[in-house]
Structure formats: C-alpha cells, structure tokens
Design a protein around this motif. Structure first.
Motif, PDB file in Angstrom:
ATOM      1  N   ALA A 155       0.705  -1.074   0.121  1.00 15.97           N
ATOM      2  CA  ALA A 155       0.103  -0.120  -0.160  1.00 15.97           C
ATOM      3  C   ALA A 155       1.049   1.242  -0.090  1.00 15.97           C
ATOM      4  CB  ALA A 155      -0.990  -0.047   1.158  1.00 15.97           C
ATOM      5  N   ASP A 194      -6.456   1.848  -0.424  1.00 18.91           N
ATOM      6  CA  ASP A 194      -5.596   2.963  -1.102  1.00 18.91           C
ATOM      7  C   ASP A 194      -6.269   3.119  -2.230  1.00 18.91           C
ATOM      8  OD1 ASP A 194      -2.995   3.848  -1.047  1.00 18.91           O
ATOM      9  OD2 ASP A 194      -2.117   2.199  -2.215  1.00 18.91           O
ATOM     10  N   ASP A 219      -6.158  -3.217   2.901  1.00 19.52           N
ATOM     11  CA  ASP A 219      -5.364  -2.049   2.811  1.00 19.52           C
ATOM     12  C   ASP A 219      -5.306  -1.531   1.429  1.00 19.52           C
ATOM     13  OD1 ASP A 219      -3.996  -4.406   1.789  1.00 19.52           O
ATOM     14  OD2 ASP A 219      -1.813  -3.691   2.658  1.00 19.52           O
ATOM     15  N   ASN A 220      -5.288  -2.618   0.231  1.00 16.17           N
ATOM     16  CA  ASN A 220      -5.160  -2.162  -1.096  1.00 16.17           C
ATOM     17  C   ASN A 220      -6.523  -1.467  -1.588  1.00 16.17           C
ATOM     18  OD1 ASN A 220      -3.349  -5.080  -1.191  1.00 16.17           O
ATOM     19  ND2 ASN A 220      -2.325  -3.079  -1.576  1.00 16.17           N
TER      20      ASN A 220
END
Length: 233
Positions: free
Chosen positions: A10, A99, A95-96
């Motif tokens: 990330a 992001d 998290d991605n």
C-alpha cells in the motif's frame, strides 16, 4: 485456503482498515465480559431473519432497532477464531482497496457491503430465528472489490492439509474466484438441505457481500488507479 499475504504494498498507512479491526476487537472484548447476558445482546443487535419476515416477531422491534441491527451485527463475533480469521482477511485485502478508493469511500463500501450481505441472508433464510453475526459479509465486499481492482496480484496461500507448508503463490483471480464458488455452492446446498443455514455459516451473506463489492467497483470513478511494485521479499 488460508491467505498469508499478497504482493501489493500500500502507498499509505491503512488507517481505516486498522480502525475497523480495532473496533471489532474492542466490541469482542465487551462480549466476553457479558457472560450469560450475551444472549440479550444478540437478540437486540444481531441480524435475525424472522425479525424482518415474520410480522409477529417484527412487531417487537421499532424501526430504529431494525435498521441499527444491520450495522451492529457487523461488529459482533462468535469466538476468537471467528474474529481473528475475519480480521486477518480484512488486513490482507483491505489495505489495497482502501488505497484505491480512499478512506471515506472504502468505509462506505465496507458498510454497504455488510448491509447487502445481510439483506441476501434474510431473503434466503426467511423465518430463521438464528442470530447472525460477524464482519464476513462486509469483508466479502472488500474481497469483491479486490477481485475487481487487483485480479493479477499474487496471494501467498496455505492449502489444507498442508498447514505448515509449502506455501503456494496463487493469482488473486484464482484464490478469490475459488473462494466465491465455494460460498455459492455451499449456499445452494444449504437451500436444498434445510434452508436455515445448516452448517451455521451464512453462505449467502458472503455471496451477497462479494457480488455487491465487485459490481459497485465496476462503476467506481476517480479511484487512485496507480501502477504497483510487486514485493518479492
């Protein structure tokens, strides 16, 4: 299949994902302190399909209580393994997606996916008096979004019965696609068997959350589409 990590770093700290994990942990600690009073909590804050499909049961709850249960049920868990499994999966894939979408839209996706998951669960289990809790429907929406945005990412995975190795590196499209098919076919079997979630797992909630996250992100505009560096360490 047990995911260990993916290969996409990330670009910023996943504050929203961590915040969700912390809230779930704190709520679970509160559950542990309740002891025998936990049943009362579940009756008030879990999703119970009969509350929405059986008029005599629905009459015992007012509209704010009925609506709030869609939110509160996402933050309740039935045990340590339930909590840890859900939060670990969220940490790997969340998290991605955070992001990519940004924190506000990520949180909106998470909560909306949980609601969509609960609605499909109610529809496929109408009349059930079994309380349904857990973040898995909302997390399934995050997984659906990941499937949309990062199908060619690699996911390091342990495949039963090889819990201690070797580690298999699978493309996300295979890992998540296989996971979704398992939810769908188990859900179909539950309908054919008893229609009340015969295994104790809300299969259709997983299906509903995943499809919602995937479809919504097909139309996502203005996402932070950026190239990523594959982490091979």
């Amino acid at each position: 299949m047990l995911p260990i990590r993916d290969d996409i770093p990330a670009s910023r700290f996943p504050a929203a994902t961590l915040g969700i994990i912390v809230i779930n942990g704190l709520v679970f600690l509160h559950e542990l302190k309740l002891g025998p009073r936990l049943d009362d909590l579940l009756l008030s804050f879990a999703i119970i399909p009969a509350r929405y499909t059986v008029p005599d049961v629905a009459a015992r709850f007012n509209l704010p209580q009925q609506i709030f249960a869609f939110l509160s049920s996402m933050f309740l868990h039935g045990g340590w393994l339930h909590l840890i499994g859900n939060m670990w999966t969220l940490w790997i894939f969340g998290d991605n997606v955070e992001d990519r979408l940004g924190r506000a839209r990520y949180l909106a996706l998470y909560l909306a996916s949980g609601v969509a998951a609960a609605l499909l669960h109610i529809y496929t289990n109408a009349g059930s008096l079994v309380p349904t809790i857990g973040a898995s429907g909302a997390i399934a929406g995050v997984m659906g979004a990941y499937f949309r945005f990062y199908p060619y990412a690699r996911v390091e995975t342990l495949v039963p019965p090889f819990f201690f190795g070797p580690v298999f590196e699978l493309p996300a499209v295979l890992f998540l696609g296989w996971w979704f098919l398992l939810q769908f076919f188990n859900g179909a079997m539950s309908l054919g068997a008893r229609g009340q979630g015969f295994s104790g797992i809300a299969w259709w909630a997983h299906v509903g959350g995943f499809l919602f996250g995937f479809v919504i992100c097909l139309f996502a505009r203005g996402t932070r589409a950026r190239p990523y560096i594959v982490d091979k360490n």
